[in-house]
Motif scaffolding. Structure first.
Motif, PDB file in Angstrom:
ATOM      1  N   VAL A 182       0.842  -1.202   0.000  1.00 25.09           N
ATOM      2  CA  VAL A 182       0.000   0.000   0.000  1.00 25.09           C
ATOM      3  C   VAL A 182       0.874   1.248   0.000  1.00 25.09           C
ATOM      4  N   GLY A 183       1.936   1.218   0.793  1.00 28.07           N
ATOM      5  CA  GLY A 183       2.846   2.352   0.844  1.00 28.07           C
ATOM      6  C   GLY A 183       3.482   2.649  -0.503  1.00 28.07           C
ATOM      7  N   GLU A 184       3.839   1.593  -1.216  1.00 25.88           N
ATOM      8  CA  GLU A 184       4.449   1.783  -2.542  1.00 25.88           C
ATOM      9  C   GLU A 184       3.454   2.406  -3.510  1.00 25.88           C
ATOM     10  N   LYS A 185       2.193   1.990  -3.431  1.00 26.98           N
ATOM     11  CA  LYS A 185       1.164   2.556  -4.308  1.00 26.98           C
ATOM     12  C   LYS A 185       0.906   4.020  -3.983  1.00 26.98           C
ATOM     13  N   MET A 186       0.960   4.354  -2.695  1.00 30.04           N
ATOM     14  CA  MET A 186       0.691   5.726  -2.269  1.00 30.04           C
ATOM     15  C   MET A 186       1.953   6.574  -2.205  1.00 30.04           C
ATOM     16  N   ASN A 187       3.103   5.949  -2.488  1.00 30.90           N
ATOM     17  CA  ASN A 187       4.402   6.628  -2.423  1.00 30.90           C
ATOM     18  C   ASN A 187       4.668   7.204  -1.034  1.00 30.90           C
ATOM     19  N   LEU A 188       4.379   6.357  -0.014  1.00 27.02           N
ATOM     20  CA  LEU A 188       4.574   6.758   1.375  1.00 27.02           C
ATOM     21  C   LEU A 188       5.338   5.679   2.134  1.00 27.02           C
ATOM     22  N   PRO A 189       6.115   6.063   3.135  1.00 33.36           N
ATOM     23  CA  PRO A 189       6.858   5.073   3.929  1.00 33.36           C
ATOM     24  C   PRO A 189       5.923   4.247   4.811  1.00 33.36           C
ATOM     25  N   ALA A 190       6.305   2.982   5.032  1.00 31.37           N
ATOM     26  CA  ALA A 190       5.553   2.080   5.908  1.00 31.37           C
ATOM     27  C   ALA A 190       6.109   2.180   7.317  1.00 31.37           C
ATOM     28  N   VAL A 191       5.227   2.492   8.283  1.00 36.42           N
ATOM     29  CA  VAL A 191       5.624   2.674   9.665  1.00 36.42           C
ATOM     30  C   VAL A 191       4.910   1.658  10.546  1.00 36.42           C
ATOM     31  N   VAL A 192       5.657   1.043  11.459  1.00 43.53           N
ATOM     32  CA  VAL A 192       5.082   0.144  12.455  1.00 43.53           C
ATOM     33  C   VAL A 192       5.191   0.818  13.816  1.00 43.53           C
ATOM     34  N   MET A 193       4.030   1.042  14.453  1.00 41.66           N
ATOM     35  CA  MET A 193       4.021   1.586  15.810  1.00 41.66           C
ATOM     36  C   MET A 193       3.829   0.439  16.791  1.00 41.66           C
ATOM     37  N   THR A 194       4.755   0.331  17.735  1.00 40.76           N
ATOM     38  CA  THR A 194       4.652  -0.664  18.792  1.00 40.76           C
ATOM     39  C   THR A 194       4.987   0.025  20.110  1.00 40.76           C
ATOM     40  N   PHE A 195       4.987  -0.724  21.182  1.00 44.88           N
ATOM     41  CA  PHE A 195       5.170  -0.118  22.504  1.00 44.88           C
ATOM     42  C   PHE A 195       6.191  -0.900  23.318  1.00 44.88           C
ATOM     43  N   ALA A 196       7.046  -0.156  24.042  1.00 48.62           N
ATOM     44  CA  ALA A 196       8.075  -0.777  24.869  1.00 48.62           C
ATOM     45  C   ALA A 196       8.221   0.015  26.157  1.00 48.62           C
ATOM     46  N   PRO A 197       7.712  -0.486  27.284  1.00 48.44           N
ATOM     47  CA  PRO A 197       7.059  -1.795  27.431  1.00 48.44           C
ATOM     48  C   PRO A 197       5.696  -1.825  26.754  1.00 48.44           C
ATOM     49  N   SER A 198       5.162  -3.021  26.577  1.00 51.06           N
ATOM     50  CA  SER A 198       3.839  -3.164  25.993  1.00 51.06           C
ATOM     51  C   SER A 198       2.784  -2.799  27.040  1.00 51.06           C
ATOM     52  N   PRO A 199       1.553  -2.481  26.614  1.00 55.71           N
ATOM     53  CA  PRO A 199       0.491  -2.223  27.599  1.00 55.71           C
ATOM     54  C   PRO A 199       0.328  -3.372  28.590  1.00 55.71           C
ATOM     55  N   GLU A 200       0.449  -4.596  28.101  1.00 55.27           N
ATOM     56  CA  GLU A 200       0.315  -5.758  28.976  1.00 55.27           C
ATOM     57  C   GLU A 200       1.395  -5.769  30.045  1.00 55.27           C
ATOM     58  N   GLU A 201       2.621  -5.439  29.654  1.00 53.51           N
ATOM     59  CA  GLU A 201       3.717  -5.390  30.625  1.00 53.51           C
ATOM     60  C   GLU A 201       3.531  -4.241  31.606  1.00 53.51           C
ATOM     61  N   TYR A 202       2.994  -3.139  31.132  1.00 52.87           N
ATOM     62  CA  TYR A 202       2.777  -1.982  32.005  1.00 52.87           C
ATOM     63  C   TYR A 202       1.741  -2.286  33.079  1.00 52.87           C
ATOM     64  N   PHE A 203       0.632  -2.892  32.682  1.00 52.48           N
ATOM     65  CA  PHE A 203      -0.458  -3.127  33.623  1.00 52.48           C
ATOM     66  C   PHE A 203      -0.248  -4.378  34.477  1.00 52.48           C
ATOM     67  N   ARG A 204       0.335  -5.432  33.900  1.00 46.81           N
ATOM     68  CA  ARG A 204       0.452  -6.695  34.626  1.00 46.81           C
ATOM     69  C   ARG A 204       1.786  -6.882  35.320  1.00 46.81           C
ATOM     70  N   LYS A 205       2.752  -6.029  35.005  1.00 41.29           N
ATOM     71  CA  LYS A 205       4.074  -6.082  35.647  1.00 41.29           C
ATOM     72  C   LYS A 205       4.683  -7.489  35.522  1.00 41.29           C
ATOM     73  N   GLN A 206       5.038  -8.089  36.657  1.00 43.94           N
ATOM     74  CA  GLN A 206       5.703  -9.390  36.656  1.00 43.94           C
ATOM     75  C   GLN A 206       4.805 -10.527  36.200  1.00 43.94           C
ATOM     76  N   ASP A 207       3.496 -10.296  36.156  1.00 43.62           N
ATOM     77  CA  ASP A 207       2.575 -11.338  35.712  1.00 43.62           C
ATOM     78  C   ASP A 207       2.403 -11.374  34.197  1.00 43.62           C
ATOM     79  N   ALA A 208       2.996 -10.425  33.505  1.00 44.22           N
ATOM     80  CA  ALA A 208       2.901 -10.403  32.043  1.00 44.22           C
ATOM     81  C   ALA A 208       3.662 -11.590  31.455  1.00 44.22           C
ATOM     82  N   PRO A 209       3.193 -12.143  30.348  1.00 41.34           N
ATOM     83  CA  PRO A 209       3.908 -13.263  29.721  1.00 41.34           C
ATOM     84  C   PRO A 209       5.266 -12.810  29.196  1.00 41.34           C
ATOM     85  N   PRO A 210       6.216 -13.724  29.038  1.00 40.57           N
ATOM     86  CA  PRO A 210       7.542 -13.343  28.545  1.00 40.57           C
ATOM     87  C   PRO A 210       7.482 -12.827  27.113  1.00 40.57           C
ATOM     88  N   ARG A 211       8.317 -11.852  26.833  1.00 41.02           N
ATOM     89  CA  ARG A 211       8.435 -11.362  25.455  1.00 41.02           C
ATOM     90  C   ARG A 211       9.271 -12.334  24.651  1.00 41.02           C
TER      91      ARG A 211
END
Length: 313
Positions: free
Chosen positions: A41-70
């Motif tokens: 899609v980016g190539e068709k629109m002549n735009l860069p492809a961006v991936v937004m992620t989170f570090a820590p993830s929301p799960e890690e933020y809310f669950r702390k030590q109970d979050a599953p391993p990354r």
């Protein structure tokens, strides 16, 4: 590919982008399909492809030590996303401020004003904003108002089950690296910088490249591995080796460490980033009665790793 760690980073393109948002922990075959579509899609629109992620993830933020391993570090994610043709990885810290940001404010401040997204692709179960009130419908309504398109992707099955990070984690815990490779579309790998260790392995004739792991890990044990990264200028050469992943119960059992002994390799690579690919599990990690007993086992582990790696050529 570039890596930005703030929504205010100068690396964010001014021209707008095509965007996907999610955890993308394993960058498995389901993720790869999404990313291929986004890049197209980016190539068709002549735009860069961006991936937004989170570090820590929301799960890690809310669950702390109970979050599953990354399954992956930011470095591992970076290389996996780069291989899919992504232009920018935006790894935003998930903190108290972001947790309190409403879905409407998140769309306006992050997606519209800052990223200027012209196309956004999200999963069929994706939620965002305070109390997870944002979803596909709300994003689509905003797209009509602000002039961006919204795509929705569905999960992918292998066999009768959904491809997911939790399924990969379960296979890793069971030592089923063949299943993991089928779900990832590549061998499971860990990326990190080589640190100085206690030099005990060198004294025994088994010098190791050590990587500290300051996170929960989904598996432990001894493995036949191949290593690339700092080994040559392009990171393409693969050196065979054997690795111990875990707490080293015979030595101290105090910290999680990845220790890799490389066969026929004597270069100093401290401070360099390497990629360790796990080929096959040899045995579980265990505590030995004495250092001499551990040393004898290492001899056997090396021999077994060489057999496995030679058979796979």
């Amino acid at each position: 590919m570039k890596l930005a760690r703030s929504i205010n980073s100068r690396l964010i393109p001014d021209c707008g982008c095509v965007l996907t948002i999610g955890k993308f922990d394993a960058v498995h075959i389901g993720h790869q399909k999404i990313l291929r579509q986004l890049v197209a899609v980016g190539e068709k629109m002549n735009l860069p492809a961006v991936v937004m992620t989170f570090a820590p993830s929301p799960e890690e933020y809310f669950r702390k030590q109970d979050a599953p391993p990354r399954l992956t570090t930011i470095s591992s994610q970076y290389f996996a996303l780069r291989d899919q043709g992504v232009s920018l990885m935006l790894a935003i810290p998930f903190n108290k401020m972001l947790a309190q940001t409403s879905a409407e404010d998140f769309m306006q401040k992050y997606l519209i004003d800052r990223l200027r997204a012209k196309y956004i692709s999200i999963g069929d179960d994706f939620k965002f904003g305070k109390e997870r009130k944002g979803d596909y419908r709300i994003l689509q309504q905003a797209g009509v108002k602000h002039g961006f398109e919204v795509g929705r992707f569905e999960t992918i099955n292998v066999g009768a089950s959904r491809v997911s990070s939790s399924r990969i984690c379960a296979a890793l815990s069971a030592g089923r690296l063949d299943q993991v490779e089928a779900l990832l579309g590549r061998k499971f790998a860990m990326v990190g910088r080589v640190i100085h260790g206690d030099k005990r392995g060198r004294e025994w004739g088994f010098p190791t490249a050590n990587i500290a792991l300051n996170r929960k890990i989904p598996m432990t044990g001894v493995f036949a591995v191949t290593v690339r990264g700092a080994i040559d200028d392009h990171g393409r050469a693969r050196i065979k080796g054997v690795a111990n992943l875990g707490m080293r119960p015979t030595v101290d059992g105090m910290k999680t460490l990845l220790e890799v002994h490389l066969f026929d390799f004597n270069e100093r690579i401290y401070g360099h980033r390497i990629c360790v690919e796990f080929v096959e599990k040899i045995r579980d990690e265990k505590k030995f009665a004495s250092p001499d007993a551990l040393k004898r086992q290492i001899f056997m582990d090396c021999a077994r790793a060489k057999e496995i790696l030679e058979a796979g050529e």
